[in-house]
Design a protein around this motif. Structure first.
Motif, short mmCIF file in Angstrom:
data_model
loop_
_atom_site.label_atom_id
_atom_site.label_comp_id
_atom_site.label_asym_id
_atom_site.label_seq_id
_atom_site.Cartn_x
_atom_site.Cartn_y
_atom_site.Cartn_z
N MET A 1 -16.34 27.39 6.00
CA MET A 1 -16.35 27.95 4.65
C MET A 1 -16.89 26.90 3.67
N ALA A 2 -17.76 27.34 2.80
CA ALA A 2 -18.34 26.41 1.84
C ALA A 2 -17.32 26.01 0.79
N ALA A 3 -17.50 24.83 0.26
CA ALA A 3 -16.58 24.34 -0.78
C ALA A 3 -16.74 25.15 -2.05
N GLN A 4 -15.61 25.45 -2.67
CA GLN A 4 -15.61 26.16 -3.94
C GLN A 4 -14.71 25.39 -4.89
N THR A 5 -14.91 25.61 -6.19
CA THR A 5 -14.07 24.93 -7.17
C THR A 5 -13.00 25.89 -7.66
N HIS A 6 -11.75 25.50 -7.43
CA HIS A 6 -10.60 26.30 -7.80
C HIS A 6 -9.95 25.70 -9.04
N GLU A 7 -9.48 26.57 -9.94
CA GLU A 7 -8.81 26.10 -11.15
C GLU A 7 -7.32 26.43 -11.06
N PHE A 8 -6.50 25.42 -11.36
CA PHE A 8 -5.05 25.57 -11.37
C PHE A 8 -4.50 25.14 -12.71
N LYS A 9 -3.41 25.77 -13.13
CA LYS A 9 -2.68 25.33 -14.32
C LYS A 9 -1.46 24.58 -13.81
N VAL A 10 -1.31 23.34 -14.23
CA VAL A 10 -0.22 22.50 -13.75
C VAL A 10 0.50 21.90 -14.95
N GLU A 11 1.83 22.01 -14.95
CA GLU A 11 2.61 21.44 -16.05
C GLU A 11 2.63 19.92 -15.96
N MET A 12 1.63 19.31 -16.58
CA MET A 12 1.52 17.85 -16.59
C MET A 12 1.68 17.38 -18.03
N THR A 13 2.49 16.34 -18.22
CA THR A 13 2.70 15.84 -19.58
C THR A 13 2.20 14.42 -19.79
N CYS A 14 1.87 13.74 -18.68
CA CYS A 14 1.45 12.35 -18.82
C CYS A 14 0.54 11.95 -17.67
N THR A 15 0.00 10.74 -17.73
CA THR A 15 -0.89 10.29 -16.68
C THR A 15 -0.14 10.11 -15.36
N GLY A 16 1.17 9.89 -15.43
CA GLY A 16 1.97 9.81 -14.20
C GLY A 16 1.95 11.14 -13.47
N CYS A 17 2.02 12.22 -14.24
CA CYS A 17 1.97 13.57 -13.65
C CYS A 17 0.62 13.83 -13.01
N LYS A 31 -11.08 17.07 3.25
CA LYS A 31 -11.01 18.50 2.95
C LYS A 31 -11.16 18.78 1.46
N VAL A 32 -11.01 17.74 0.66
CA VAL A 32 -11.18 17.88 -0.80
C VAL A 32 -12.37 17.03 -1.22
N GLU A 33 -13.37 17.68 -1.81
CA GLU A 33 -14.57 16.96 -2.22
C GLU A 33 -14.39 16.28 -3.57
N LYS A 34 -13.69 16.97 -4.48
CA LYS A 34 -13.61 16.47 -5.85
C LYS A 34 -12.38 17.02 -6.55
N VAL A 35 -11.77 16.19 -7.39
CA VAL A 35 -10.63 16.62 -8.21
C VAL A 35 -10.92 16.22 -9.65
N ASP A 36 -10.88 17.19 -10.55
CA ASP A 36 -11.04 16.93 -11.98
C ASP A 36 -9.76 17.36 -12.66
N ILE A 37 -9.19 16.47 -13.47
CA ILE A 37 -7.95 16.80 -14.16
C ILE A 37 -8.17 16.78 -15.66
N ASP A 38 -7.80 17.88 -16.31
CA ASP A 38 -7.87 18.00 -17.77
C ASP A 38 -6.42 17.98 -18.25
N LEU A 39 -5.93 16.77 -18.53
CA LEU A 39 -4.51 16.59 -18.88
C LEU A 39 -4.15 17.32 -20.17
N ASP A 40 -5.03 17.27 -21.17
CA ASP A 40 -4.74 17.91 -22.46
C ASP A 40 -4.50 19.41 -22.33
N ASN A 41 -5.29 20.05 -21.47
CA ASN A 41 -5.18 21.50 -21.29
C ASN A 41 -4.39 21.89 -20.05
#
Length: 73
Positions: A1-17, A31-41
């Motif tokens: 299966m080709a890699a796809q980009t999935h979006e998740f909403k995660v309750e993160m409040t700080c860089t530790g999270c 198995k994971v090519e890339k992880v992008d985290i948008d902490l503000d949103n």
């Protein structure tokens, strides 16, 4: 299966999270090519060939409330 980009909403409040999310996803190694985290949103974008369910279960291991948003176009 080709890699796809999935979006998740995660309750993160700080860089530790966001660091915890990066750590658990990092354990999936090649198995994971890339992880992008948008902490503000409180969004996590994961590019992977794994299913959204597998990724969701992995992110939930952080103990953070997590929901699957969908595929990023």
């Amino acid at each position: 299966m080709a890699a796809q980009t999935h979006e998740f909403k995660v309750e993160m409040t700080c860089t530790g999270c966001s660091g915890a999310v990066e750590r658990v996803l990092g354990k999936l190694k090649e198995k994971v090519e890339k992880v992008d985290i948008d902490l503000d949103n409180k969004k996590v974008f994961v590019t992977s060939s794994l299913s959204s369910d597998e990724l969701l279960e992995t992110i939930k291991k952080t103990g953070k409330e997590t929901s699957y948003v969908g595929l990023k176009a």
